[in-house]
Design an enzyme around this catalytic site. Structure first.
Site, PDB file in Angstrom:
ATOM      1  CB  THR A   1      -3.241  -3.089  -3.492  1.00 44.01           C
ATOM      2  OG1 THR A   1      -2.910  -4.447  -3.146  1.00 44.01           O
ATOM      3  CG2 THR A   1      -4.665  -2.873  -3.389  1.00 44.01           C
TER       4      THR A   1
ATOM      5  CG  HIS B   1      -9.577  -4.431  -2.270  1.00 43.43           C
ATOM      6  ND1 HIS B   1      -8.583  -4.043  -2.396  1.00 43.43           N
ATOM      7  CD2 HIS B   1      -9.715  -4.734  -0.837  1.00 43.43           C
ATOM      8  CE1 HIS B   1      -7.937  -3.758  -1.281  1.00 43.43           C
ATOM      9  NE2 HIS B   1      -8.705  -4.216  -0.235  1.00 43.43           N
TER      10      HIS B   1
ATOM     11  CE1 TYR C   1      -4.371  -1.300  -0.075  1.00 42.92           C
ATOM     12  CE2 TYR C   1      -3.852  -2.387   2.159  1.00 42.92           C
ATOM     13  CZ  TYR C   1      -4.457  -2.124   0.989  1.00 42.92           C
ATOM     14  OH  TYR C   1      -5.889  -3.023   0.731  1.00 42.92           O
TER      15      TYR C   1
HETATM   16  C1  LIG Z   1     -10.335  -8.857   5.636  1.00 39.66           C
HETATM   17  C2  LIG Z   1      -9.831  -8.617   4.400  1.00 39.66           C
HETATM   18  C3  LIG Z   1      -8.646  -7.804   4.244  1.00 39.66           C
HETATM   19  C4  LIG Z   1      -8.257  -7.619   3.064  1.00 39.66           C
HETATM   20  N1  LIG Z   1      -7.078  -6.954   3.169  1.00 39.66           N
HETATM   21  C5  LIG Z   1      -6.296  -6.639   1.767  1.00 39.66           C
HETATM   22  C6  LIG Z   1      -5.022  -5.886   1.992  1.00 39.66           C
HETATM   23  O1  LIG Z   1      -4.580  -5.636   3.198  1.00 39.66           O
HETATM   24  N2  LIG Z   1      -4.519  -5.917   0.856  1.00 39.66           N
HETATM   25  C7  LIG Z   1      -5.054  -6.010  -0.290  1.00 39.66           C
HETATM   26  O2  LIG Z   1      -4.385  -5.729  -1.362  1.00 39.66           O
HETATM   27  N3  LIG Z   1      -6.266  -6.681  -0.510  1.00 39.66           N
HETATM   28  C8  LIG Z   1      -6.868  -6.914   0.716  1.00 39.66           C
HETATM   29  N4  LIG Z   1      -7.947  -7.587   0.581  1.00 39.66           N
HETATM   30  C9  LIG Z   1      -8.468  -7.930  -0.665  1.00 39.66           C
HETATM   31  C10 LIG Z   1      -8.034  -9.589  -0.935  1.00 39.66           C
HETATM   32  O3  LIG Z   1      -6.644  -9.514  -1.506  1.00 39.66           O
HETATM   33  C11 LIG Z   1      -8.764 -10.082  -2.047  1.00 39.66           C
HETATM   34  O4  LIG Z   1      -9.008  -9.186  -3.357  1.00 39.66           O
HETATM   35  C12 LIG Z   1     -10.265 -10.605  -1.816  1.00 39.66           C
HETATM   36  O5  LIG Z   1     -10.547 -10.836  -0.680  1.00 39.66           O
HETATM   37  C13 LIG Z   1     -10.493 -11.744  -2.657  1.00 39.66           C
HETATM   38  O6  LIG Z   1     -11.920 -12.108  -2.668  1.00 39.66           O
HETATM   39  P1  LIG Z   1     -12.647 -13.348  -1.740  1.00 39.66           P
HETATM   40  O7  LIG Z   1     -12.363 -12.881  -0.443  1.00 39.66           O
HETATM   41  O8  LIG Z   1     -13.963 -13.499  -2.342  1.00 39.66           O
HETATM   42  O9  LIG Z   1     -11.653 -14.554  -2.040  1.00 39.66           O
HETATM   43  C14 LIG Z   1      -8.739  -8.042   1.896  1.00 39.66           C
HETATM   44  C15 LIG Z   1      -9.881  -8.595   1.847  1.00 39.66           C
HETATM   45  C16 LIG Z   1     -10.316  -9.115   3.130  1.00 39.66           C
HETATM   46  C17 LIG Z   1     -11.765  -9.824   2.991  1.00 39.66           C
END
Ligand SMILES: Cc1cc2nc3c(=O)[nH]c(=O)nc-3n(C[C@H](O)[C@H](O)[C@H](O)COP(=O)(O)O)c2cc1C
Length: 366
Positions: free
Chosen positions: A164, A261, A138
């Site tokens: 990201t 995301h 980030y």
């Molecule tokens: C609780 C949570 C925290 C997340 N934190 C990040 C993060 O810190 N950085 C990031 O690039 N994506 C983050 N994401 C997005 C995930 O990398 C990913 O794109 C997404 O969860 C995929 O979808 P799914 O949960 O249906 O598998 C987060 C998602 C969730 C559910």
């Protein structure tokens, strides 16, 4: 509920994982994990998209072995799925990111490690010395902080930088708000006090004008700037159009991740699966294309691969498994999904990942 090897509260199937995890988490943490932007139309859409495809079985294919191994950029991996980066795993289970990374590394599954971890990136690396491990960046309000993070990731043996791009601001997530969870700067971060999550709101300047926080004011030239400070390959996460995929690649990205995301940013955005074909058509010959969002079972993995993804990411399922049983739970999730994938490959007559092509799927009315 019959008792099983994991204890009465473990999970025996991928299908019961979400519900079991829901019973384990506090309402606030559950709201954070599950919550999507707005009214969660995109969260729903991410899953629905898979329902529009059927797998085409092939029989008597004469296979004596199923090989799931593949490569993601320079890393050899045992399966075409990986751990998408997710923040604050220490809130979910005391094993935290170290536990997750240990389980993934033991199975030679690639982990994308968030900037916003409860453990430090060095502790996570030490828990999974063999990797494979990429660092998810980030951008920070001050570029010097960004640069220090990159240098630390390089020193600790992360082999790619995942930038990201879809979080210049954290969206309002209704469910998270209702559950009373606030992601504020007070939650301790393993990477140190100068590391900050994306802004929670746009600063109003009055008269209908809003100020964007420093790090989110950048354009595509930020990739050129990053390439000047690191030799790590760049991966751009959060692409949902052919136009942006082309821009990412023209600024030096070696891979793009088609992702919204997990439906947590722009409610109303399309499902990654629906956008995948246009991105593959635009950049598929010059960059690797990955996808995350809604992957829950092996048939989802294969559907995305058939439509052109090189590998797919798991977000929430990893947090569910971690919540249920820590590092052991994550290992079990990876194991169950791997075994299921091998059997689906056999049923579809594919002995290796390179044999997965568009003819593996057909559109159906849900
Ligand atoms: C609780 C949570 C925290 C997340 N934190 C990040 C993060 O810190 N950085 C990031 O690039 N994506 C983050 N994401 C997005 C995930 O990398 C990913 O794109 C997404 O969860 C995929 O979808 P799914 O949960 O249906 O598998 C987060 C998602 C969730 C559910």
């Amino acid at each position: 509920v019959p008792v099983n090897a994991q204890g009465a509260e473990g999970f025996r199937t991928l299908g019961e994982l979400e519900e079991t995890a829901g019973r384990r988490c506090s309402p606030a943490v559950w709201g954070y994990i599950q919550g999507g932007a707005g009214e969660e139309r995109t969260v729903q859409r991410n899953r629905d998209a898979f329902g529009r495809w059927a797998l085409r079985p092939r029989v008597l294919a004469g296979l004596s072995e199923i090989d799931l191994s593949t490569r993601m950029l320079r890393d050899a991996v045992s399966v075409p799925f990986y751990l998408a980066p997710t923040a604050y795993q220490g809130m979910v289970h005391p094993d935290g990111e170290r536990g997750t990374a240990r389980a993934a590394s033991a199975a030679r599954v690639l982990s994308m490690v968030s900037t916003l971890t409860s453990d430090s990136l060095e502790q996570i690396a030490a828990a999974s010395p063999g990797g494979p491990r990429w660092f998810q960046l980030y951008l920070q309000p001050e570029f010097s902080v960004t640069q220090r993070l990159i240098e630390r990731a390089e020193r600790a043996g992360y082999t790619a930088l995942v930038v990201t791009a879809d979080a210049p601001l954290l969206a309002v997530r209704d469910r998270q708000r209702r559950s009373g969870f606030a992601l504020d700067d007070a939650i301790p971060l393993g990477n140190g006090p100068d590391v900050r999550p994306p802004a929670r709101e746009l600063a109003s300047k009055g008269g209908g004008k809003f100020a964007v926080r420093e790090e989110a004011t950048v354009g595509w030239e930020i990739l050129d700037q990053l390439r000047r400070v690191t030799k790590l390959p760049l991966v751009v996460k959060g692409i949902l159009s052919a136009e942006d995929a082309r821009l990412a690649v023209s600024h030096g990205a070696q891979a793009v991740i088609v992702s919204n995301h997990g439906g947590r940013q722009l409610d109303g955005a399309a499902a990654p699966l629906d956008v995948l074909p246009e991105v593959v058509a635009a950049v598929g010959t010059s960059a690797e294309v990955y996808l995350d969002g809604g992957i829950r079972r092996a048939n989802d993995v294969l559907t995305a691969l058939a439509l052109g993804a090189r590998a797919v990411g798991l977000g929430r399922p990893v947090l569910w498994a971690l919540a249920v049983d820590g590092s052991t739970g994550v290992a079990r999730l990876l194991d169950l999904l791997t075994i299921e994938l091998a059997s689906v490959m056999l049923f579809t007559g594919r002995g290796s990942i390179s044999q997965v092509d568009r003819s593996l799927v057909q559109p159906v009315t849900p």
